[in-house]
Design an enzyme around this catalytic site. Structure first.
Site, mmCIF file in Angstrom:
data_model
loop_
_atom_site.group_PDB
_atom_site.id
_atom_site.type_symbol
_atom_site.label_atom_id
_atom_site.label_comp_id
_atom_site.label_asym_id
_atom_site.label_seq_id
_atom_site.Cartn_x
_atom_site.Cartn_y
_atom_site.Cartn_z
ATOM 1 N N ASP A 7 0.847 -1.189 0.000
ATOM 2 C CA ASP A 7 0.000 0.000 0.000
ATOM 3 C C ASP A 7 0.883 1.239 0.000
ATOM 4 O O ASP A 7 2.041 1.186 0.389
ATOM 5 C CB ASP A 7 -0.912 0.008 1.230
ATOM 6 C CG ASP A 7 -1.933 1.124 1.153
ATOM 7 O OD1 ASP A 7 -2.738 1.133 0.210
ATOM 8 O OD2 ASP A 7 -1.923 2.015 2.029
ATOM 9 N N SER A 8 0.312 2.363 -0.422
ATOM 10 C CA SER A 8 1.072 3.617 -0.414
ATOM 11 C C SER A 8 1.347 4.089 1.014
ATOM 12 O O SER A 8 2.278 4.842 1.245
ATOM 13 C CB SER A 8 0.301 4.698 -1.175
ATOM 14 O OG SER A 8 -0.988 4.854 -0.620
ATOM 15 N N CYS A 70 -3.705 -0.940 -2.510
ATOM 16 C CA CYS A 70 -3.943 0.466 -2.878
ATOM 17 C C CYS A 70 -4.680 0.518 -4.221
ATOM 18 O O CYS A 70 -4.210 -0.033 -5.223
ATOM 19 C CB CYS A 70 -2.580 1.158 -2.994
ATOM 20 S SG CYS A 70 -2.651 2.833 -3.584
ATOM 21 N N ASN A 71 -5.830 1.166 -4.227
ATOM 22 C CA ASN A 71 -6.603 1.279 -5.473
ATOM 23 C C ASN A 71 -5.847 2.049 -6.545
ATOM 24 O O ASN A 71 -5.886 1.689 -7.730
ATOM 25 C CB ASN A 71 -7.933 1.990 -5.187
ATOM 26 C CG ASN A 71 -8.980 1.075 -4.600
ATOM 27 O OD1 ASN A 71 -9.738 0.459 -5.327
ATOM 28 N ND2 ASN A 71 -9.008 0.956 -3.277
ATOM 29 N N GLU A 150 -7.353 10.740 7.602
ATOM 30 C CA GLU A 150 -6.050 10.700 8.289
ATOM 31 C C GLU A 150 -6.033 11.620 9.515
ATOM 32 O O GLU A 150 -5.235 11.420 10.428
ATOM 33 C CB GLU A 150 -4.911 11.064 7.327
ATOM 34 C CG GLU A 150 -4.832 10.089 6.159
ATOM 35 C CD GLU A 150 -3.464 9.501 5.918
ATOM 36 O OE1 GLU A 150 -2.471 10.139 6.265
ATOM 37 O OE2 GLU A 150 -3.405 8.376 5.377
ATOM 38 N N CYS A 180 -10.900 3.409 -2.456
ATOM 39 C CA CYS A 180 -9.687 3.872 -1.772
ATOM 40 C C CYS A 180 -9.752 3.257 -0.385
ATOM 41 O O CYS A 180 -10.829 3.249 0.239
ATOM 42 C CB CYS A 180 -9.673 5.397 -1.693
ATOM 43 S SG CYS A 180 -8.348 6.041 -0.632
ATOM 44 N N THR A 181 -8.625 2.743 0.080
ATOM 45 C CA THR A 181 -8.641 1.997 1.350
ATOM 46 C C THR A 181 -9.029 2.845 2.559
ATOM 47 O O THR A 181 -9.343 2.313 3.606
ATOM 48 C CB THR A 181 -7.253 1.367 1.621
ATOM 49 O OG1 THR A 181 -6.270 2.372 1.441
ATOM 50 C CG2 THR A 181 -7.001 0.195 0.709
ATOM 51 N N HIS A 182 -8.987 4.171 2.407
ATOM 52 C CA HIS A 182 -9.403 5.026 3.530
ATOM 53 C C HIS A 182 -10.928 5.109 3.661
ATOM 54 O O HIS A 182 -11.439 5.434 4.729
ATOM 55 C CB HIS A 182 -8.883 6.454 3.340
ATOM 56 C CG HIS A 182 -7.417 6.608 3.592
ATOM 57 N ND1 HIS A 182 -6.464 6.090 2.770
ATOM 58 C CD2 HIS A 182 -6.746 7.236 4.599
ATOM 59 C CE1 HIS A 182 -5.272 6.392 3.241
ATOM 60 N NE2 HIS A 182 -5.407 7.081 4.351
#
Lengths: 247, 247
Positions: A7-8, A70-71, A150, A180-182
């Site tokens: 992931d980023s 990560c998308n 975040e 998006c993973t968030h």
């Protein structure tokens, strides 16, 4: 089975959570590129360069599989990662498309795709969903959700104003792809804004479904060994993972 | 005089604008680390590593001076950059402290310092202002302003909600230090929220004042030659610079 999860940054932990809950792996090696996060505002060529570096990093381990959590990377760099890797590489975008197709019986369903600027610009979800017969698509880059999450903001005025800003011309969707993973962290806010009946497509659950259905993963492991690596502050990543994963 | 201007991305163009308006240089070489932006969420060690790489990049040019336009880098990596550089290096934080001291006669003035998480955590502005005799300081990390400005949002509900979120316990300040190059773009919103009488300290104007007062820059050049470099999408940087700098 030993898997590498790339992931980023920290967002991919939402994918690791699904993998842990479903006990699919003996060992998970997580790498977050925290020193260069976020990727979603960057160019295709930069994303590819960083993704190939991640493949090189994973060559230090004997992996059976790499999962791109990560998308943004999945949308832009999957084929380049496959060329560079000696083990299979799968991404959350292809998994999300399959999960959406499985969840929606009606091909006229209205699907809202959310993601970073880079993910939406790639049109990766739209191309895949079109191929599955879905034509009623809306796509919206909602990059501000990332720094908002975040800052640990999951509800309230900032998020409400941001949703209003992004969604003023968006029709009520039957399904929302959390691209998006968030974004799973603001699922409640999104369903409050649109409808509790909207189906949410979560990258972590989608990857599990993809592994089980497409690759016939069935073996369950009693325990999963976890290792965390990061290009900056690995200790901070470990601390967040304890909180997010309850480990 | 040939100067190198370093920023984590495009924000440093607000500093270049001040340098151009004041005609202090014959040539400006701008380098934005757009492939790794933003720095404000990153660790001190990562910021130092990237900053030293920027010094190495600038060694390709015979520079008389390097100006660090990024508050985050100025707060964390200035001494390391000086060690690595063969020409002088100055930063916006020291300039901002001097500009604040010059602007405020009353040492009891209430000063609000805004910046990224990394800038605020460094306490660089507080230490410098304390040394100048100012004790009535408030500091607030307002990182969300950066992506909000990058989405070209300079007013409206999102910004209002974000200011309310950040400033709920902040007292009305006599001066506000815009401790991030993105923040001058929301000057109007900040002054509407607090007071039109609040003095705003702008990094670009502060650097000009610093060069004129501390280094006795007086020569004015008819024209300034500009060159732009970026670690990703130099063309995008050039296009934004045309818009922001009216060139």
């Amino acid at each position: 089975m030993r898997v590498g999860v790339f992931d980023s940054g920290i967002g991919g932990l939402t994918v690791v959570k699904s993998l842990l809950e479903n006990k699919l792996f003996e060992e998970i090696i997580y790498f977050g590129d925290t020193a260069r996060v976020p990727y979603g505002i960057k160019d295709k060529s930069t994303i590819i360069r960083y993704a190939i570096e991640a493949v090189e990093f994973f060559k230090n381990f004997e992996l059976d599989l790499i999962i791109v959590a990560c998308n943004t990377v999945s949308a832009h760099a999957l084929s380049e990662m496959r060329e560079a890797s000696s083990c299979p590489v799968i991404g959350v975008v292809e998994a999300g498309i399959l999960a959406t197709a499985n969840a929606l019986k009606d091909k006229n369903s209205n699907i809202l795709i959310l993601g970073t600027k880079a993910t939406i610009n790639s049109k990766a979800y739209e191309i895949g969903l079109n191929a599955e017969g879905f034509k009623n698509l809306q796509a919206k880059a909602t990059g501000l959700f990332v720094p908002i999450v975040e800052e640990e903001i999951y509800s309230g005025e900032i998020l409400d104003a941001t949703m209003k800003h992004y969604f003023k011309e968006i029709q009520k969707p039957d399904a929302i792809i959390l691209g998006c993973t968030h974004f799973p962290l603001i699922s409640d806010a999104l369903q409050s804004y649109f409808s509790k009946e909207s189906i949410l497509i979560h990258s972590g659950d989608a990857i599990v479904e993809y592994l089980e259905k497409r690759f016939e993963f069935s073996k369950k492991y009693k325990e999963t060994k976890l290792e965390f690596f990061a290009s900056e502050s690995p200790e901070a990543l470990k601390n967040i993972s304890k909180k997010w994963l309850n480990i």
